[in-house]
Design a protein around this motif. Structure first.
Motif, PDB file in Angstrom:
ATOM      1  N   LYS A 179      62.079  52.524  21.555  1.00 44.81           N
ATOM      2  CA  LYS A 179      61.219  52.605  22.739  1.00 44.81           C
ATOM      3  C   LYS A 179      60.174  51.498  22.659  1.00 44.81           C
ATOM      4  CE  LYS A 179      58.542  55.974  25.351  1.00 44.81           C
ATOM      5  NZ  LYS A 179      58.190  57.401  25.374  1.00 44.81           N
ATOM      6  N   VAL A 180      60.259  50.540  23.582  1.00 39.88           N
ATOM      7  CA  VAL A 180      59.296  49.449  23.653  1.00 39.88           C
ATOM      8  C   VAL A 180      58.280  49.802  24.730  1.00 39.88           C
ATOM      9  CG1 VAL A 180      58.953  46.979  24.061  1.00 39.88           C
ATOM     10  CG2 VAL A 180      61.097  47.783  23.016  1.00 39.88           C
ATOM     11  N   ASP A 202      57.012  41.633  36.434  1.00 34.46           N
ATOM     12  CA  ASP A 202      57.943  41.435  37.552  1.00 34.46           C
ATOM     13  C   ASP A 202      59.309  41.027  37.024  1.00 34.46           C
ATOM     14  OD1 ASP A 202      59.007  41.130  40.090  1.00 34.46           O
ATOM     15  OD2 ASP A 202      58.228  39.094  40.303  1.00 34.46           O
ATOM     16  N   PRO A 203      60.316  41.885  37.153  1.00 31.27           N
ATOM     17  CA  PRO A 203      60.263  43.281  37.596  1.00 31.27           C
ATOM     18  C   PRO A 203      59.661  44.142  36.485  1.00 31.27           C
ATOM     19  CG  PRO A 203      62.467  42.799  36.808  1.00 31.27           C
ATOM     20  CD  PRO A 203      61.684  41.507  36.730  1.00 31.27           C
ATOM     21  N   PRO A 204      59.127  45.309  36.833  1.00 22.87           N
ATOM     22  CA  PRO A 204      58.580  46.175  35.786  1.00 22.87           C
ATOM     23  C   PRO A 204      59.700  46.745  34.914  1.00 22.87           C
ATOM     24  CG  PRO A 204      58.451  47.256  37.908  1.00 22.87           C
ATOM     25  CD  PRO A 204      58.944  45.865  38.166  1.00 22.87           C
ATOM     26  N   PRO A 205      59.438  46.962  33.627  1.00 23.44           N
ATOM     27  CA  PRO A 205      60.432  47.654  32.795  1.00 23.44           C
ATOM     28  C   PRO A 205      60.808  48.987  33.435  1.00 23.44           C
ATOM     29  CG  PRO A 205      58.724  46.690  31.422  1.00 23.44           C
ATOM     30  CD  PRO A 205      58.260  46.552  32.855  1.00 23.44           C
ATOM     31  N   VAL A 239      51.376  51.688  32.032  1.00 26.30           N
ATOM     32  CA  VAL A 239      52.373  51.534  30.969  1.00 26.30           C
ATOM     33  C   VAL A 239      53.786  51.696  31.519  1.00 26.30           C
ATOM     34  CG1 VAL A 239      53.187  52.461  28.755  1.00 26.30           C
ATOM     35  CG2 VAL A 239      50.741  52.365  29.242  1.00 26.30           C
ATOM     36  N   ARG A 240      54.691  50.843  31.038  1.00 28.66           N
ATOM     37  CA  ARG A 240      56.125  50.977  31.335  1.00 28.66           C
ATOM     38  C   ARG A 240      56.880  50.811  30.030  1.00 28.66           C
ATOM     39  NH1 ARG A 240      57.790  52.697  36.426  1.00 28.66           N
ATOM     40  NH2 ARG A 240      59.710  51.578  36.067  1.00 28.66           N
ATOM     41  N   TYR A 241      58.036  51.460  29.950  1.00 31.12           N
ATOM     42  CA  TYR A 241      58.843  51.439  28.734  1.00 31.12           C
ATOM     43  C   TYR A 241      60.199  50.795  28.969  1.00 31.12           C
ATOM     44  CZ  TYR A 241      55.543  55.068  27.250  1.00 31.12           C
ATOM     45  OH  TYR A 241      54.416  55.779  26.931  1.00 31.12           O
ATOM     46  N   LEU A 242      60.720  50.247  27.882  1.00 25.75           N
ATOM     47  CA  LEU A 242      62.094  49.772  27.822  1.00 25.75           C
ATOM     48  C   LEU A 242      62.755  50.546  26.693  1.00 25.75           C
ATOM     49  CD1 LEU A 242      64.417  47.753  28.415  1.00 25.75           C
ATOM     50  CD2 LEU A 242      63.347  46.234  26.717  1.00 25.75           C
ATOM     51  N   ALA A 293      67.042  37.868  27.100  1.00 32.14           N
ATOM     52  CA  ALA A 293      66.376  37.008  28.089  1.00 32.14           C
ATOM     53  C   ALA A 293      65.332  37.799  28.879  1.00 32.14           C
ATOM     54  CB  ALA A 293      67.405  36.376  29.027  1.00 32.14           C
ATOM     55  N   GLN A 294      65.680  38.998  29.326  1.00 34.47           N
ATOM     56  CA  GLN A 294      64.730  39.816  30.073  1.00 34.47           C
ATOM     57  C   GLN A 294      63.572  40.229  29.178  1.00 34.47           C
ATOM     58  OE1 GLN A 294      64.606  41.015  33.672  1.00 34.47           O
ATOM     59  NE2 GLN A 294      62.649  40.837  32.637  1.00 34.47           N
ATOM     60  N   PHE A 295      63.872  40.618  27.938  1.00 34.88           N
ATOM     61  CA  PHE A 295      62.823  41.002  26.998  1.00 34.88           C
ATOM     62  C   PHE A 295      61.846  39.839  26.780  1.00 34.88           C
ATOM     63  CE2 PHE A 295      61.164  41.311  22.632  1.00 34.88           C
ATOM     64  CZ  PHE A 295      60.553  42.547  22.690  1.00 34.88           C
ATOM     65  N   ALA A 296      62.364  38.653  26.537  1.00 35.69           N
ATOM     66  CA  ALA A 296      61.511  37.478  26.312  1.00 35.69           C
ATOM     67  C   ALA A 296      60.650  37.189  27.536  1.00 35.69           C
ATOM     68  CB  ALA A 296      62.367  36.268  25.942  1.00 35.69           C
ATOM     69  N   ASP A 297      61.221  37.337  28.735  1.00 35.31           N
ATOM     70  CA  ASP A 297      60.449  37.115  29.966  1.00 35.31           C
ATOM     71  C   ASP A 297      59.298  38.125  30.060  1.00 35.31           C
ATOM     72  OD1 ASP A 297      59.994  35.895  32.619  1.00 35.31           O
ATOM     73  OD2 ASP A 297      60.623  37.863  33.344  1.00 35.31           O
ATOM     74  N   TRP A 298      59.588  39.403  29.790  1.00 36.97           N
ATOM     75  CA  TRP A 298      58.539  40.426  29.839  1.00 36.97           C
ATOM     76  C   TRP A 298      57.464  40.163  28.785  1.00 36.97           C
ATOM     77  CZ3 TRP A 298      62.631  44.767  30.407  1.00 36.97           C
ATOM     78  CH2 TRP A 298      62.859  45.027  31.774  1.00 36.97           C
ATOM     79  N   VAL A 299      57.874  39.735  27.584  1.00 36.97           N
ATOM     80  CA  VAL A 299      56.904  39.429  26.525  1.00 36.97           C
ATOM     81  C   VAL A 299      55.967  38.320  26.985  1.00 36.97           C
ATOM     82  CG1 VAL A 299      56.651  38.415  24.215  1.00 36.97           C
ATOM     83  CG2 VAL A 299      58.290  40.278  24.600  1.00 36.97           C
ATOM     84  N   GLY A 300      56.532  37.258  27.575  1.00 39.33           N
ATOM     85  CA  GLY A 300      55.702  36.158  28.069  1.00 39.33           C
ATOM     86  C   GLY A 300      54.722  36.620  29.129  1.00 39.33           C
TER      87      GLY A 300
END
Length: 142
Positions: A90-91, A100-103, A112-115, A125-132
């Motif tokens: 759980k991230v 954008d887009p929210p997890p 807060v939103r979770y992955l 790729a999506q994870f790296a984008d959200w981290v940035g």
């Protein structure tokens, strides 16, 4: 009475769901101890998440709090953490509702939103984008 198969002192205890019990600490070493103790497939995903976070956010601050690795910006607060459960990692993105887009997974806390990362279902790729994105938002002070 002798204990059967005692656990080596260097092996962290796994809490319910397989989450490693790691003492609170700041810096890379406690986070690496947590990742080394992640069971099964979660270990490789934990290593990859940590590497991606370091790649996207050079100089990221790290800590282990409440048996979970935290990542943040020095003086700005924490932007994410993760925690092992039986079937997924759980991230938590602390300002995830602003991404954008929210997890995909909502929280009782509005921001807060979770992955939930399941075996063989890690979109790097999506994870790296959200981290940035998350690293550029105001962090949480904890």
């Amino acid at each position: 009475m002798a204990q059967e198969n005692p656990k080596p002192a260097s092996q962290p205890v796994l809490l319910s769901g397989g989450n490693p019990q790691i003492a609170k600490g700041y810096g890379n070493e406690p986070v690496q101890a947590y990742i080394r103790a992640m069971p099964g497939w979660k270990n490789g995903v934990g290593q990859r998440m940590d590497a991606l976070i370091e790649q996207v956010v050079p100089g990221v601050s790290k800590a282990v709090k409440w048996n979970s690795p935290f990542y943040g910006i020095e003086g700005e607060g924490w932007f994410l953490s993760f925690h092992c459960f039986a079937k997924y990692i759980k991230v938590a993105f602390f300002r995830g509702a602003s991404l954008d887009p929210p997890p995909p997974v909502a929280s009782k806390q509005q921001a807060v939103r979770y992955l939930h990362v399941h075996e063989d279902q890690f979109d790097e790729a999506q994870f790296a984008d959200w981290v940035g994105q998350a690293s550029r938002l105001p962090g949480e002070r904890m």
